[in-house]
Write an enzyme that holds these catalytic residues in place. Structure first.
Site, short mmCIF file in Angstrom:
data_model
loop_
_atom_site.label_atom_id
_atom_site.label_comp_id
_atom_site.label_asym_id
_atom_site.label_seq_id
_atom_site.Cartn_x
_atom_site.Cartn_y
_atom_site.Cartn_z
N GLU A 169 14.70 47.78 -43.82
CA GLU A 169 14.41 46.64 -42.95
C GLU A 169 15.57 45.64 -42.93
OE1 GLU A 169 12.20 46.18 -40.73
OE2 GLU A 169 11.11 48.01 -41.16
N TYR A 214 9.33 38.13 -40.02
CA TYR A 214 9.28 39.50 -39.50
C TYR A 214 9.47 40.53 -40.62
CZ TYR A 214 11.09 43.89 -38.00
OH TYR A 214 11.29 45.23 -37.91
N ASP A 245 9.42 41.44 -33.42
CA ASP A 245 10.87 41.34 -33.30
C ASP A 245 11.18 41.31 -31.79
OD1 ASP A 245 10.41 43.91 -32.44
OD2 ASP A 245 11.96 44.84 -33.69
#
Ligand code: SF4
Length: 351
Positions: free
Chosen positions: A75, A156, A174
Site C-alpha cells: 500500500e 486511505y 482513493d
C-alpha cells in the site's frame, strides 16, 4: 431518484447539444438530484462487483496477500505510483527485508537504496520509522484508527491495510474510487467516504475495497471509461458522461550530468539533507548543458510534474576534487541512488 443521462435528456433536464457529455455532472449537481443508492441496490452492487473482481482481477504480486507487513509495504509503494513500477520493487524489497523486524534493524541508507527508483522517498523514511515503532511494540496495529497513528499512514492507507489484512469493515477512497462514485451517483447527498462505507460488503470488506480500486484502474478509466465492460453499469447515473479530468500541466527542463570513472570506481555526490526532493540520495555530479559537446547518453526522465531531457557527458577526473566520493561499481547499488542515476548507470551498462 436514479436517472440515466438519456432519461435526463428525455425529461428535458439537459439538452443534447455539442459538449453535453461534459455538462451532465454539473446538470445533475444543479438539479440536486438525489442519487444515493437504496439498500437493495447496495447489496446488488456488492454482489456484482465481487463476482466481477473474482473473475477479472489482475495477477499482482500482492494479490491475495493477508500478511499485514506485506499488505502495508504494497500500500505504501502504490501511493502515487503506477502498479507496473511497483511490481519488481515490491518483490526485491521483501527479499531484502522479509519481516518488519528486519526492516526495523536496517540502516536508513539500506532502506533508501532498496527504494531507489520508486520516487517519493519520504514514504520509505516513514515506512522505516513506522517499522521501528511496530517492532518495538511487538505487534502490528489492527484497526484503521491504530494504523493511522503511524508516520506516513493516512486515512486511505489505514483503511486499506485494516480491511485487507484484518477484515475490518473500513471503506477506502482513493482517486479511482472517488471517480467511480462520482460517475455512479452523480450529485449524491453524501461525501465519497460515507458512500463508500455504505456500499462496503460486510463479508469481504478487503476484497470489496480492492474491487472498487480495480474497477477504477481498469474499467472506469479517467478519460475513456469502458462502460460496456462495467459490472455495475446498470446502477450508474452518468455512464461515463462526467467531464474528463484535465491533464496536469507538465513542465520541461534540460539538465546535464558528468560521468567520472577511475579504474573500477565512479564519482558520486550526495544531495543535501535539506533538498526538497530526494534529500541524502546519491547521484552523478551535475554539469552545464553544452549542446556542442558530444553526450555519452541522452535520456528522458519524469519526476512529479516535470519532464527532463537529460544529457550525460564524460567528465574529467580532475574535477572530482569537489564534494562527493569515489564508489566501487560493485558497491554502487548499496547506496541510495536517485532513480535517474540508476537509470543512467543501467543505460550505460555500468550496473
Ligand atoms: S458505467 Fe461507466 S462510468 Fe459508470 S461506473 Fe461503470 S465504467 Fe464508470
Amino acid at each position: 431518484m436514479l436517472l440515466a443521462p438519456e432519461q435526463l435528456y428525455f425529461h428535458g433536464l439537459i439538452t443534447k447539444s455539442a459538449g453535453h457529455r461534459g455538462r451532465v455532472q454539473s446538470a445533475i449537481s444543479d438539479m440536486n438530484l438525489r442519487t444515493d443508492p437504496t439498500a437493495p441496490q447496495r447489496r446488488r452492487i456488492g454482489t456484482q462487483l465481487l463476482r466481477w473482481y473474482d473473475e477479472n482481477q489482475r495477477t499482482l504480486p500482492w494479490r491475495g496477500e493477508r500478511d499485514p507487513y506485506r499488505v502495508w509495504v504494497s500500500e505504501i509503494m502504490l501511493q502515487q505510483t503506477r502498479v507496473n513500477a511497483v511490481k519488481d520493487h515490491y518483490r526485491r524489497f521483501l527479499e531484502r527485508f522479509p519481516t518488519v523486524q528486519e526492516l526495523a534493524r536496517a540502516k536508513p541508507a539500506a532502506v533508501l537504496a532498496s527504494w531507489s527508483g520508486l520516487g517519493y522517498y519520504r514514504r520509505a523514511r516513514a515506512l522505516h520509522d513506522s517499522a521501528r515503532l511496530v517492532a518495538r511494540s511487538g505487534a502490528f496495529p489492527r484497526s484503521a484508527q491504530e494504523w493511522q497513528q503511524l508516520p506516513g499512514i493516512g486515512r486511505y492507507t489505514a483503511a486499506a491495510i485494516a480491511s485487507i489484512a484484518f477484515g475490518e469493515r473500513s471503506a477506502v477512497v482513493d482517486g479511482n474510487v472517488e471517480r467511480v462514485l462520482a460517475r455512479m451517483f452523480g450529485a449524491s447527498t453524501k461525501d465519497s467516504w460515507e458512500l463508500a462505507g455504505e456500499l462496503l460488503n460486510a463479508e469481504r470488506p478487503g476484497d470489496f475495497n480492492q474491487a472498487m480500486m480495480e474497477l477504477g484502474a481498469t474499467v472506469c478509466l479517467p478519460h475513456a471509461p469502458l462502460c460496456h465492460a462495467c459490472p455495475v453499469a446498470e446502477h450508474c447515473m452518468t455512464r461515463g458522461t462526467v467531464a474528463k479530468a484535465p491533464l496536469p500541466q507538465r513542465k520541461k527542463r534540460e539538465v546535464g550530468y558528468e560521468l567520472l570513472r577511475q579504474g573500477d570506481s565512479i564519482h558520486l555526490v550526495k544531495r543535501p539533507a535539506t533538498a526538497s526532493l530526494m534529500p541524502n540520495m546519491w547521484e552523478l555530479p551535475s554539469s552545464r548543458v553544452d549542446r556542442k559537446k558530444r553526450a555519452l547518453l541522452r535520456v528522458r526522465h519524469s519526476i512529479t510534474t516535470t519532464d527532463y531531457r537529460v544529457n550525460v557527458y564524460a567528465g574529467s577526473a580532475g574535477k572530482a576534487m569537489r564534494p562527493g566520493r569515489w564508489v566501487r561499481i560493485s558497491q554502487v547499488l548499496e547506496l541510495p541512488l536517485t532513480g535517474l542515476t540508476r537509470k543512467i548507470l543501467r543505460a550505460l551498462q555500468i550496473i
